[in-house]
Motif scaffolding. Structure first.
Motif, PDB file in Angstrom:
ATOM      1  N   ILE A  17      41.472 -27.691 -30.179  1.00 15.00           N
ATOM      2  CA  ILE A  17      41.025 -28.343 -28.946  1.00 15.00           C
ATOM      3  C   ILE A  17      39.869 -29.277 -29.272  1.00 15.00           C
ATOM      4  O   ILE A  17      38.963 -28.924 -30.043  1.00 15.00           O
ATOM      5  N   THR A  18      39.896 -30.459 -28.673  1.00 13.30           N
ATOM      6  CA  THR A  18      38.795 -31.416 -28.794  1.00 13.30           C
ATOM      7  C   THR A  18      38.041 -31.463 -27.473  1.00 13.30           C
ATOM      8  O   THR A  18      38.627 -31.763 -26.427  1.00 13.30           O
ATOM      9  N   PHE A  19      36.750 -31.133 -27.523  1.00 15.38           N
ATOM     10  CA  PHE A  19      35.904 -31.133 -26.341  1.00 15.38           C
ATOM     11  C   PHE A  19      34.956 -32.326 -26.357  1.00 15.38           C
ATOM     12  O   PHE A  19      34.504 -32.766 -27.421  1.00 15.38           O
ATOM     13  N   ALA A  20      34.604 -32.803 -25.177  1.00 11.42           N
ATOM     14  CA  ALA A  20      33.513 -33.762 -25.049  1.00 11.42           C
ATOM     15  C   ALA A  20      32.195 -33.023 -25.272  1.00 11.42           C
ATOM     16  O   ALA A  20      32.018 -31.891 -24.817  1.00 11.42           O
ATOM     17  N   VAL A  21      31.288 -33.664 -26.001  1.00  8.81           N
ATOM     18  CA  VAL A  21      29.952 -33.106 -26.197  1.00  8.81           C
ATOM     19  C   VAL A  21      28.927 -34.201 -25.931  1.00  8.81           C
ATOM     20  O   VAL A  21      29.253 -35.391 -25.844  1.00  8.81           O
ATOM     21  N   GLU A  22      27.675 -33.800 -25.818  1.00  8.18           N
ATOM     22  CA  GLU A  22      26.595 -34.741 -25.581  1.00  8.18           C
ATOM     23  C   GLU A  22      25.359 -34.259 -26.321  1.00  8.18           C
ATOM     24  O   GLU A  22      25.329 -33.120 -26.810  1.00  8.18           O
ATOM     25  N   PRO A  23      24.336 -35.098 -26.428  1.00 11.72           N
ATOM     26  CA  PRO A  23      23.111 -34.641 -27.079  1.00 11.72           C
ATOM     27  C   PRO A  23      22.580 -33.382 -26.408  1.00 11.72           C
ATOM     28  O   PRO A  23      22.658 -33.226 -25.193  1.00 11.72           O
ATOM     29  N   MET A  24      22.070 -32.476 -27.225  1.00 18.81           N
ATOM     30  CA  MET A  24      21.568 -31.211 -26.711  1.00 18.81           C
ATOM     31  C   MET A  24      20.489 -31.464 -25.654  1.00 18.81           C
ATOM     32  O   MET A  24      19.663 -32.364 -25.799  1.00 18.81           O
ATOM     33  N   PHE A  25      20.509 -30.667 -24.585  1.00 22.87           N
ATOM     34  CA  PHE A  25      19.556 -30.845 -23.501  1.00 22.87           C
ATOM     35  C   PHE A  25      18.983 -29.503 -23.082  1.00 22.87           C
ATOM     36  O   PHE A  25      19.526 -28.436 -23.404  1.00 22.87           O
ATOM     37  N   LEU A  26      17.883 -29.572 -22.376  1.00 18.58           N
ATOM     38  CA  LEU A  26      17.222 -28.391 -21.851  1.00 18.58           C
ATOM     39  C   LEU A  26      17.585 -28.191 -20.386  1.00 18.58           C
ATOM     40  O   LEU A  26      17.808 -29.157 -19.657  1.00 18.58           O
ATOM     41  N   LEU A  27      17.645 -26.944 -19.984  1.00 16.73           N
ATOM     42  CA  LEU A  27      17.801 -26.592 -18.583  1.00 16.73           C
ATOM     43  C   LEU A  27      16.603 -25.753 -18.151  1.00 16.73           C
ATOM     44  O   LEU A  27      16.163 -24.868 -18.886  1.00 16.73           O
ATOM     45  N   THR A  28      16.115 -26.045 -16.970  1.00 21.11           N
ATOM     46  CA  THR A  28      15.138 -25.158 -16.351  1.00 21.11           C
ATOM     47  C   THR A  28      15.862 -24.290 -15.337  1.00 21.11           C
ATOM     48  O   THR A  28      16.527 -24.804 -14.433  1.00 21.11           O
ATOM     49  N   ALA A  29      15.759 -22.989 -15.526  1.00 24.27           N
ATOM     50  CA  ALA A  29      16.378 -22.019 -14.624  1.00 24.27           C
ATOM     51  C   ALA A  29      15.320 -21.473 -13.672  1.00 24.27           C
ATOM     52  O   ALA A  29      14.237 -21.067 -14.107  1.00 24.27           O
ATOM     53  N   ARG A  30      15.649 -21.467 -12.413  1.00 28.58           N
ATOM     54  CA  ARG A  30      14.783 -20.861 -11.397  1.00 28.58           C
ATOM     55  C   ARG A  30      15.572 -19.749 -10.722  1.00 28.58           C
ATOM     56  O   ARG A  30      16.546 -20.000 -10.013  1.00 28.58           O
ATOM     57  N   GLU A  31      15.183 -18.527 -10.981  1.00 26.60           N
ATOM     58  CA  GLU A  31      15.860 -17.362 -10.418  1.00 26.60           C
ATOM     59  C   GLU A  31      14.922 -16.711  -9.404  1.00 26.60           C
ATOM     60  O   GLU A  31      13.747 -16.480  -9.704  1.00 26.60           O
ATOM     61  N   GLU A  32      15.454 -16.430  -8.212  1.00 27.40           N
ATOM     62  CA  GLU A  32      14.599 -15.775  -7.216  1.00 27.40           C
ATOM     63  C   GLU A  32      15.436 -15.027  -6.184  1.00 27.40           C
ATOM     64  O   GLU A  32      16.570 -15.408  -5.886  1.00 27.40           O
TER      65      GLU A  32
ATOM     66  N   ILE B 217      17.403 -24.278 -24.252  1.00 25.78           N
ATOM     67  CA  ILE B 217      18.590 -25.089 -24.509  1.00 25.78           C
ATOM     68  C   ILE B 217      19.737 -24.577 -23.642  1.00 25.78           C
ATOM     69  O   ILE B 217      19.780 -23.412 -23.266  1.00 25.78           O
ATOM     70  N   ALA B 218      20.675 -25.461 -23.353  1.00 25.40           N
ATOM     71  CA  ALA B 218      21.619 -25.231 -22.259  1.00 25.40           C
ATOM     72  C   ALA B 218      22.387 -23.922 -22.372  1.00 25.40           C
ATOM     73  O   ALA B 218      22.442 -23.139 -21.423  1.00 25.40           O
ATOM     74  N   TYR B 219      23.019 -23.663 -23.527  1.00 29.03           N
ATOM     75  CA  TYR B 219      23.907 -22.503 -23.571  1.00 29.03           C
ATOM     76  C   TYR B 219      23.144 -21.193 -23.404  1.00 29.03           C
ATOM     77  O   TYR B 219      23.696 -20.201 -22.926  1.00 29.03           O
TER      78      TYR B 219
END
Length: 421
Positions: free
Chosen positions: A164-179, A276-278
């Motif tokens: 399988i060939t997936f689209a990828v992009e430059p690694m990015f950060l996610l901010t998670a807000r859990e409440e 990082i995202a994952y």
């Protein structure tokens, strides 16, 4: 569920895979490829030849110019994420676990939550498919486009996916807000929460008015992961260890479940972190369960969830697992649960070994009334007659199946139920 194949094979190349398919056909045996065994349905069960994934685990190519990665079918999502991170790359979205193989995850429609970014299959840019006669098809929007349109979520019915060939992009950060958030507030603000966040999901704890919400959005950083001690307390001790004990107690003493649920709904406090995202998308899931999940039209989400809550409260059911709600945008994959419509996903779980049938039957009745589409890899009772009514392009898939696998080399009891003969 269990399966007893006549033989199991683990081909190490596309040529070996094609040879095994031809041999199975000569022997009059059916063929099913298996992934990590995460599915709750018998989609990969066979009494014929079981194709195992452990020798097809190469990352064939990372093409930075094209923004793609090509992985063989047996590559686990955990391996793929680690390789991409080392290269400074990332998938745009994924589900909340990463134990599955890439072929297993995509073939059954695995998804996370996203306002604009869809399922794992929606990120596919091409795939390699070995068909019943041993032919190898390269499929993309440009090459074999009709197979590409259907085969990104193919249920193993069209052939065996080898890469399988997936689209990828430059690694990015996610901010998670859990409440924590009250149920009525989540319902009142659901559309706003979805619209304002790239990735929104929530968990409602049955027998309570408590929910846990999670909002993930891209961040410029800097990274600020959950401190190790806090992460261990929240993700291992509370979400797995203590929750495991609570579920076991609830199984033994069902009358205790509402009280346990009230404690569980208040156990996790608010937290915000950036990583990082994952690492933000995924979480450890060690408590064993069985699951049903339906995709309903996004506009029906609030009414469906309210009806589900009312049903639980009016019954004598005792449910120890929270109900999970996520979203996805419409896509163009023939048998995607989000095909042609913005969708909300409602997932219900029961602790492994507990009686789930009454609960799941009642939930399924609500979902079906809303035109729900069951997750292909999770428990449901729908058949081809029903599914052909909720998938406008259902006939497109079955006609392609007739062309690629007229002798039904890849059939089993599950496919006969959901696709027809």
């Amino acid at each position: 569920m269990s399966a007893a194949p006549a033989r199991a094979v683990a081909p190490a190349s596309v040529d070996e895979l094609a040879a095994e398919l031809r041999r199975a056909a000569e022997d009059g045996l059916t063929v099913k490829a298996v992934g990590s065994g995460h599915s709750f349905t018998s989609t990969a069960a066979t009494r014929g030849v079981q194709v195992r994934p452990e020798a097809l685990t190469a990352i064939r190519d990372i093409d930075r110019a094209a923004g793609t990665v090509t992985a063989e079918s047996g590559v686990r999502l955990s391996q793929l994420n680690a390789v991409l991170a080392a290269e400074g790359l990332s998938l745009a979205n994924m589900g909340d676990i990463m134990v599955q193989t890439v072929a297993g995850a995509t073939s059954t429609g695995t998804h996370g939550t996203g306002r604009d970014s869809g399922s794992m299959a929606a990120q596919i840019r091409g795939f390699e498919l070995v068909t019943a006669d041993g032919s190898v098809l390269t499929c993309s929007a440009e090459r074999n486009p009709e197979v590409f349109a259907a085969g990104r979520i193919g249920l193993g019915a069209l052939g065996v996916v080898s890469a399988i060939t997936f689209a990828v992009e430059p690694m990015f950060l996610l901010t998670a807000r859990e409440e924590p958030m009250r149920f009525d507030r989540v319902m009142a603000e659901f559309d706003q929460l979805v619209a304002e966040n790239e990735h929104f999901e929530f968990y409602w704890f049955p027998h309570t008015d408590g929910c846990t919400t999670k909002r993930n959005n891209r961040s410029q950083g800097p990274a600020a992961p959950v401190p190790p001690l806090r992460g261990w307390i929240d993700d291992e001790l509370l979400s797995n260890g203590v929750f495991q004990a609570a579920c076991a107690l609830g199984k033994a003493v069902p009358a205790a479940i509402p009280g346990i649920a009230r404690v569980s709904s208040r156990a996790l406090s608010a937290r915000t972190y950036t990583d990082i995202a994952y690492k933000v998308f995924t979480s450890p899931r060690r408590v064993r369960f069985v699951e049903m999940e339906y995709a309903v039209p996004r506009e029906a989400a609030v009414s469906v969830i309210r009806e589900l809550k009312a049903m639980v409260e009016a019954s004598d059911l005792r449910v120890s697992f929270p109900v999970e709600v996520r979203v996805a945008p419409a896509d163009d994959i023939v048998l995607s649960t989000a095909s042609g419509r913005d969708s909300a996903y409602v997932a219900v779980h029961m602790y492994r070994g507990s009686g789930y049938q009454r609960y799941f039957t009642a939930v399924e009745r609500i979902m079906v009334a809303a035109g729900g589409r069951p997750h292909w890899g999770k428990i449901h009772t729908r058949d081809a007659e029903y599914l052909s009514g909720v998938y406008p392009r259902f006939g497109e898939f079955t006609q392609l199946r007739d062309r690629l696998d007229p002798e039904r080399l890849f059939t089993n009891s599950y496919l006969r139920r959901v696709l027809g003969a």
